[in-house]
Design a protein around this motif. Structure first.
Motif, PDB file in Angstrom:
ATOM      1  N   ARG A  58       7.619   9.627  -4.149  1.00  0.00           N
ATOM      2  CA  ARG A  58       7.296   8.254  -3.726  1.00  0.00           C
ATOM      3  C   ARG A  58       6.114   8.268  -2.764  1.00  0.00           C
ATOM      4  NH1 ARG A  58      10.772   3.749  -3.374  1.00  0.00           N
ATOM      5  NH2 ARG A  58      10.025   2.164  -1.938  1.00  0.00           N
ATOM      6  N   MET A  59       6.138   9.175  -1.776  1.00  0.00           N
ATOM      7  CA  MET A  59       5.039   9.264  -0.819  1.00  0.00           C
ATOM      8  C   MET A  59       3.739   9.634  -1.519  1.00  0.00           C
ATOM      9  SD  MET A  59       6.797  10.988   2.555  1.00  0.00           S
ATOM     10  CE  MET A  59       8.179  11.864   1.826  1.00  0.00           C
ATOM     11  N   ALA A  60       3.812  10.564  -2.467  1.00  0.00           N
ATOM     12  CA  ALA A  60       2.614  10.964  -3.214  1.00  0.00           C
ATOM     13  C   ALA A  60       2.067   9.790  -4.026  1.00  0.00           C
ATOM     14  CB  ALA A  60       2.934  12.148  -4.114  1.00  0.00           C
ATOM     15  N   LYS A  61       2.961   8.984  -4.586  1.00  0.00           N
ATOM     16  CA  LYS A  61       2.517   7.809  -5.345  1.00  0.00           C
ATOM     17  C   LYS A  61       1.899   6.764  -4.426  1.00  0.00           C
ATOM     18  CE  LYS A  61       5.653   8.343  -9.253  1.00  0.00           C
ATOM     19  NZ  LYS A  61       6.806   7.771  -9.992  1.00  0.00           N
ATOM     20  N   ARG A  64      -1.404   7.923  -3.815  1.00  0.00           N
ATOM     21  CA  ARG A  64      -2.147   8.145  -5.065  1.00  0.00           C
ATOM     22  C   ARG A  64      -2.699   9.563  -5.171  1.00  0.00           C
ATOM     23  NH1 ARG A  64      -4.376   2.719  -3.623  1.00  0.00           N
ATOM     24  NH2 ARG A  64      -3.114   1.239  -4.782  1.00  0.00           N
ATOM     25  N   GLN A  65      -1.870  10.542  -4.817  1.00  0.00           N
ATOM     26  CA  GLN A  65      -2.265  11.942  -4.869  1.00  0.00           C
ATOM     27  C   GLN A  65      -1.687  12.551  -6.153  1.00  0.00           C
ATOM     28  OE1 GLN A  65      -2.941  15.210  -5.138  1.00  0.00           O
ATOM     29  NE2 GLN A  65      -4.567  14.563  -3.769  1.00  0.00           N
ATOM     30  N   THR A  66      -2.470  12.517  -7.216  1.00  0.00           N
ATOM     31  CA  THR A  66      -2.019  12.888  -8.553  1.00  0.00           C
ATOM     32  C   THR A  66      -1.410  14.283  -8.613  1.00  0.00           C
ATOM     33  OG1 THR A  66      -3.747  11.464  -9.448  1.00  0.00           O
ATOM     34  CG2 THR A  66      -2.725  13.014 -10.966  1.00  0.00           C
ATOM     35  N   GLY A  67      -2.056  15.259  -7.988  1.00  0.00           N
ATOM     36  CA  GLY A  67      -1.546  16.629  -8.033  1.00  0.00           C
ATOM     37  C   GLY A  67      -0.151  16.753  -7.448  1.00  0.00           C
ATOM     38  N   LEU A  68       0.093  16.071  -6.344  1.00  0.00           N
ATOM     39  CA  LEU A  68       1.427  16.127  -5.738  1.00  0.00           C
ATOM     40  C   LEU A  68       2.422  15.245  -6.472  1.00  0.00           C
ATOM     41  CD1 LEU A  68       0.548  16.459  -1.956  1.00  0.00           C
ATOM     42  CD2 LEU A  68       1.511  18.199  -3.470  1.00  0.00           C
ATOM     43  N   ILE A  69       1.965  14.164  -7.078  1.00  0.00           N
ATOM     44  CA  ILE A  69       2.864  13.371  -7.925  1.00  0.00           C
ATOM     45  C   ILE A  69       3.396  14.267  -9.034  1.00  0.00           C
ATOM     46  CG2 ILE A  69       3.023  11.487  -9.607  1.00  0.00           C
ATOM     47  CD1 ILE A  69       0.854  10.016  -7.902  1.00  0.00           C
TER      48      ILE A  69
END
Length: 164
Positions: A58-61, A64-69
């Motif tokens: 959720r935090m990555a989304k 908007r950090q694609t690699g961590l998503i």
């Protein structure tokens, strides 16, 4: 072996950025250990691993950090298809009044990720009022702090990698 941050930032296996990170191998190893402590703890307490993965996703989304998503989505999926944790990974979803504990956790995660300067003692008290014990509040705060650190480092490394 590449660390989560290096993989998420798409750091190539050669070049100046790779060399700089290699020279700071101890820092990268400690960051990886912090990842494991926050996301894969021996003692889950009242914050289960699947919920941790969902909240990290959720935090990555939110950022908007694609690699961590991608990383956290894969971690979440490794725990199976339980609908609740998967629903928590969606920044547009919030638990209802029938789940006050989860709702308080999500509110805290969202607040600290989106606007950390606005977090107050009252936000911690809201977690207590929702039924989290102090040890679980510490676990949640540690998760939020680590993932937000990871998001920022990954974002910087991604930009640095693009400029090589």
């Amino acid at each position: 072996m590449a660390h989560v941050i290096e993989t998420a930032a798409n750091v190539s296996d050669s070049g100046a950025l790779f060399e700089a990170l290699t020279m700071r191998g101890k820092l990268m190893d400690l960051t990886e250990q912090s990842h494991d402590a926050a996301l894969l703890p021996n003692e889950e307490g009242g914050v289960p691993r699947a919920a941790r993965a969902a909240l990290a996703c959720r935090m990555a989304k939110i950022c908007r950090q694609t690699g961590l998503i991608t990383h956290y989505q894969a971690l979440l999926e490794s725990y199976g298809a339980d609908a609740d944790p998967h629903r928590l990974a969606d920044p547009d979803a919030t638990p209802g009044a029938d789940a006050p504990r989860l709702a308080a956790m999500v509110a805290y995660v969202d607040l600290v990720t989106r606007s950390p300067k606005d977090a107050t003692k009252a936000d911690i008290e809201a977690l207590r009022e929702a039924g989290l014990i102090d040890a679980d509040i510490v676990r949640l705060a540690g998760l939020v702090a680590f993932v937000n650190y990871q998001l920022r480092v990954t974002a910087v490394l991604s930009v640095m990698g693009e400029t090589q």
